[in-house]
Design an enzyme around this catalytic site. Structure first.
Site, PDB file in Angstrom:
ATOM      1  N   LYS A 105       0.859  -1.187   0.000  1.00  0.00           N
ATOM      2  CA  LYS A 105       0.000   0.000   0.000  1.00  0.00           C
ATOM      3  C   LYS A 105       0.885   1.222   0.000  1.00  0.00           C
ATOM      4  CE  LYS A 105      -4.453   1.025   0.279  1.00  0.00           C
ATOM      5  NZ  LYS A 105      -5.617   0.251  -0.204  1.00  0.00           N
TER       6      LYS A 105
HETATM    7  P1  NAD Z   1     -12.938   7.898  -3.106  1.00  0.00           P
HETATM    8  O1  NAD Z   1     -11.897   8.917  -2.923  1.00  0.00           O
HETATM    9  O2  NAD Z   1     -13.464   7.616  -4.466  1.00  0.00           O
HETATM   10  O3  NAD Z   1     -14.216   8.287  -2.195  1.00  0.00           O
HETATM   11  C1  NAD Z   1     -14.158   8.512  -0.844  1.00  0.00           C
HETATM   12  C2  NAD Z   1     -15.534   9.003  -0.393  1.00  0.00           C
HETATM   13  O4  NAD Z   1     -15.584   9.039   1.019  1.00  0.00           O
HETATM   14  C3  NAD Z   1     -15.875  10.421  -0.873  1.00  0.00           C
HETATM   15  O5  NAD Z   1     -17.224  10.446  -1.282  1.00  0.00           O
HETATM   16  C4  NAD Z   1     -15.706  11.264   0.380  1.00  0.00           C
HETATM   17  O6  NAD Z   1     -16.530  12.400   0.378  1.00  0.00           O
HETATM   18  C5  NAD Z   1     -16.121  10.278   1.435  1.00  0.00           C
HETATM   19  N1  NAD Z   1     -15.600  10.597   2.744  1.00  0.00           N
HETATM   20  C6  NAD Z   1     -14.349  10.951   3.101  1.00  0.00           C
HETATM   21  N2  NAD Z   1     -14.281  11.180   4.421  1.00  0.00           N
HETATM   22  C7  NAD Z   1     -15.508  10.944   4.907  1.00  0.00           C
HETATM   23  C8  NAD Z   1     -16.083  11.011   6.189  1.00  0.00           C
HETATM   24  N3  NAD Z   1     -15.361  11.377   7.244  1.00  0.00           N
HETATM   25  N4  NAD Z   1     -17.405  10.706   6.315  1.00  0.00           N
HETATM   26  C9  NAD Z   1     -18.121  10.329   5.247  1.00  0.00           C
HETATM   27  N5  NAD Z   1     -17.641  10.262   4.008  1.00  0.00           N
HETATM   28  C10 NAD Z   1     -16.358  10.581   3.843  1.00  0.00           C
HETATM   29  O7  NAD Z   1     -12.405   6.583  -2.388  1.00  0.00           O
HETATM   30  P2  NAD Z   1     -12.790   5.065  -2.664  1.00  0.00           P
HETATM   31  O8  NAD Z   1     -11.862   4.513  -3.653  1.00  0.00           O
HETATM   32  O9  NAD Z   1     -14.269   4.945  -2.855  1.00  0.00           O
HETATM   33  O10 NAD Z   1     -12.384   4.428  -1.252  1.00  0.00           O
HETATM   34  C11 NAD Z   1     -13.276   4.401  -0.145  1.00  0.00           C
HETATM   35  C12 NAD Z   1     -12.887   3.256   0.766  1.00  0.00           C
HETATM   36  O11 NAD Z   1     -12.936   2.045   0.014  1.00  0.00           O
HETATM   37  C13 NAD Z   1     -11.453   3.325   1.328  1.00  0.00           C
HETATM   38  O12 NAD Z   1     -11.448   2.772   2.614  1.00  0.00           O
HETATM   39  C14 NAD Z   1     -10.675   2.459   0.373  1.00  0.00           C
HETATM   40  O13 NAD Z   1      -9.501   1.961   0.966  1.00  0.00           O
HETATM   41  C15 NAD Z   1     -11.695   1.380   0.114  1.00  0.00           C
HETATM   42  N6  NAD Z   1     -11.425   0.594  -1.093  1.00  0.00           N
HETATM   43  C16 NAD Z   1     -11.429   1.160  -2.333  1.00  0.00           C
HETATM   44  C17 NAD Z   1     -11.148   0.381  -3.445  1.00  0.00           C
HETATM   45  C18 NAD Z   1     -11.172   0.923  -4.847  1.00  0.00           C
HETATM   46  O14 NAD Z   1     -10.988   0.134  -5.779  1.00  0.00           O
HETATM   47  N7  NAD Z   1     -11.424   2.213  -5.048  1.00  0.00           N
HETATM   48  C19 NAD Z   1     -10.863  -0.977  -3.288  1.00  0.00           C
HETATM   49  C20 NAD Z   1     -10.882  -1.543  -2.020  1.00  0.00           C
HETATM   50  C21 NAD Z   1     -11.162  -0.729  -0.929  1.00  0.00           C
END
Ligand code: NAD
Length: 416
Positions: free
Chosen positions: A106
Site C-alpha cells: 500500500k
Molecule cells: P474515493 O476517494 O473515491 O471516495 C471517498 C468518499 O468518502 C468520498 O465520497 C468522500 O466524500 C467520502 N468521505 C471521506 N471522508 C468521509 C467522512 N469522514 N465521512 C463520510 N464520508 C467521507 O475513495 P474510494 O476509492 O471509494 O475508497 C473508499 C474506501 O474504500 C477506502 O477505505 C478504500 O480503501 C476502500 N477501497 C477502495 C477500493 C477501490 O478500488 N477504489 C478498493 C478496495 C477498498
C-alpha cells in the site's frame, strides 16, 4: 477501557487472533505480522505560486510470498506510516482470501487534493512515483487507486515509470483508463464484488435483498457505485453521505440523481426529496444493510451497540474496530469483512494485470462473470471456515488468508 484506534495495532490484533486459531509457531508469526519493506520518501513539488512544498509519502510491502506486492495509493491529509502499514497487511490477506497470486502492499501521500490544482497533483504524483520506483515494477509491486486517486493518477504513474525504463509498461499499475490498458469493469469492480458478497450473505441469512433498506457512508468510487448496483437489483437506498454530511429518505432515494447532484454541487447534501443527517447518525439508521465506504474506525465501542443493520458490508478498509466487532457479533450482526467485501477491486486489478501482460483484452461481461466466480468462491470458503472454527466472518477470513500465506512461506523456506 479505551480503544487503541491505531490501524496497525488493530491489524496486528486481528492477525494474532487468526494466528492463535492456526497455532502458528512464534518464528512464523514474527515473519508474517510485520511489513517486509517500508519506504518513506520526501516529495519536493513546485507549486503554482512558484513556492516549493515538500510532501511526505510511503510505500509499504507487507508480504510477497505468494507473488508481487499489490495495493492502492491514497492521497489524504491523515495518511500516516502506521495507516499504510495496516492497509498493506490487509492487502496481503485480501489477495489471499480471493486466492490471486499477489502479495500485499500500500502507499500514501500526506496531502489535501481538494486544495491542489491539477498540475500540482500531476507534478506531485510523478515525483512520488519516481521516488518509490526502485521497489515498483510489474513483477515487484503494482499500485492501484485508493482514496482521492483515480484512473488519471494511474495514467501519470504508468507514464512516469515508462519514461524511466524507456518503453511503455502497461502492467506497472492497475486501475488505468481503458484507453491505456485498463480493464473493462475495473471502475465498478470494488462495488460489484461487494454486491456479490451481500447477495451471498442475504442467501445465508435468508433475507430478501429486494426491498432491503440500505445506508451507505461515503459516496466515492466504492460507495456511489455500490448504491447504483444495489438499487439496480431492487434494494432500497435510504441514506448516503460524504465529507460534508449525509441525506436520508426512509422511502428510498435514486442513486443516479444523487451522483448527478454530487457532480454538480460537490456533495450529496441538498439532494431534493431528502433530509440532512450527520455521518454518525447515518450509521445508526434503522436499515437491513449498512455499507461503510469511506474511512477507518467509524464503528467503534462507542457506537456499535446502536447499530441496527443486520448485515454490514465493509466496502471501506478497517471501518469497524475489534471491540466493535465483539459487540456486533453479540448483537447477531452478520459482518462481511473488508478483506472479503471489497476484494472485487484487487481481483479485477489482477485481471487487468493479466490482460496487460498478454496484450489481450476481455469484454466487460467476461470480467464480471470471472469476478462473480471469484467472489462467490471466496465467500463460500470464508463462511465454511467460520463454521469450522466457530468464529465470526472477520476472523474466518483472516484464518483462511493467513493460512495460505503461511503455507507459501513454509514451502518456500527461509532464505538463505
Ligand atoms: P474515493 O476517494 O473515491 O471516495 C471517498 C468518499 O468518502 C468520498 O465520497 C468522500 O466524500 C467520502 N468521505 C471521506 N471522508 C468521509 C467522512 N469522514 N465521512 C463520510 N464520508 C467521507 O475513495 P474510494 O476509492 O471509494 O475508497 C473508499 C474506501 O474504500 C477506502 O477505505 C478504500 O480503501 C476502500 N477501497 C477502495 C477500493 C477501490 O478500488 N477504489 C478498493 C478496495 C477498498
Amino acid at each position: 477501557m479505551k480503544e487503541d484506534l491505531n490501524p496497525f495495532v488493530i491489524s496486528q490484533l486481528q492477525f494474532d487472533r487468526a494466528a492463535d486459531h492456526l497455532k502458528l509457531d512464534a518464528g512464523l508469526r514474527n515473519v508474517l505480522r510485520r511489513p517486509k519493506r517500508s519506504l518513506i520518501v520526501s516529495i519536493p513539488v513546485r507549486m503554482d505560486d512558484g513556492s516549493v512544498h515538500v510532501f511526505e509519502g510511503y510505500r509499504v510491502q507487507h508480504n510477497i510470498a505468494r507473488g508481487p506486492a499489490k495495493g492502492g495509493i491514497r492521497y489524504h491529509p491523515n495518511v500516516s506510516l502506521d495507516e499504510v502499514k495496516a492497509l498493506a497487511a490487509w492487502m496481503a490477506w485480501k489477495t489471499a482470501v480471493v486466492n490471486i497470486p499477489f502479495g500485499g502492499g500500500k502507499g500514501g501521500v500526506i496531502c489535501d487534493t481538494r486544495k491542489m490544482s491539477r498540475s500540482e497533483l500531476e507534478r506531485m504524483t510523478r515525483r512520488f512515483f519516481f521516488e518509490i520506483l526502485p521497489i515498483i515494477g510489474p513483477d515487484r509491486d503494482i499500485p492501484a487507486p485508493d482514496m482521492y486517486t483515480n484512473a488519471q493518477t494511474m495514467a501519470w504513474m504508468m507514464d512516469t515509470y515508462s519514461m524511466t525504463v524507456g518503453y511503455s509498461s502497461l502492467g506497472v499499475v492497475t486501475g488505468k483508463p481503458v484507453s491505456l490498458g485498463g480493464s473493462e469493469g475495473r471502475n465498478e469492480a470494488t462495488a460489484r464484488g461487494c454486491l456479490f458478497t451481500i447477495q451471498e450473505a442475504c442467501r445465508v441469512k435468508r433475507m430478501p435483498l429486494k426491498g432491503a433498506k440500505v445506508a451507505i457512508q461515503g459516496f466515492g468510487n466504492a460507495g456511489s457505485i455500490a448504491a447504483r448496483l444495489l438499487h439496480q437489483v431492487g434494494a432500497k437506498i435510504i441514506a448516503v453521505s460524504d465529507t460534508r454530511g449525509g441525506v436520508v429518505n426512509p422511502r428510498g432515494l435514486d442513486p443516479i440523481k444523487a451522483i448527478r447532484h454530487k457532480e454538480r454541487s460537490g456533495s450529496v447534501v441538498g439532494l431534493p426529496g431528502t433530509s440532512r443527517i450527520r455521518n454518525e447518525e447515518l450509521l445508526e439508521l434503522k436499515c437491513e444493510i449498512l455499507v461503510p465506504a469511506a474511512l477507518e474506525n467509524v464503528i467503534t465501542a462507542q457506537n456499535a451497540a446502536n447499530i441496527k443493520a443486520r448485515i454490514i458490508a465493509e466496502a471501506a478498509n478497517g471501518p469497524v474496530t475489534p471491540m466493535a466487532d465483539e459487540i456486533l457479533t453479540r448483537k447477531g450482526v452478520f459482518l462481511l469483512p473488508d478483506i472479503l467485501a471489497n476484494a472485487g477491486g484487487v481481483t479485477v486489478s489482477y485481471f487487468e494485470w493479466v490482460q496487460d501482460l498478454q496484450s489481450f483484452f476481455w469484454e466487460e461481461h467476461e470480467v464480471n462473470a470471472k469476478l462473480e466466480k471469484v467472489m462467490k468462491r471466496a465467500f463460500r470458503e470464508v463462511h465454511e471456515t467460520s463454521l469450522k472454527y466457530r468464529v465470526h466472518m472477520r476472523t474466518a477470513a483472516s484464518i483462511l488468508a493467513i493460512g495460505r500465506v503461511a503455507d507459501a512461506t513454509i514451502v518456500r523456506g527461509l532464505f538463505p
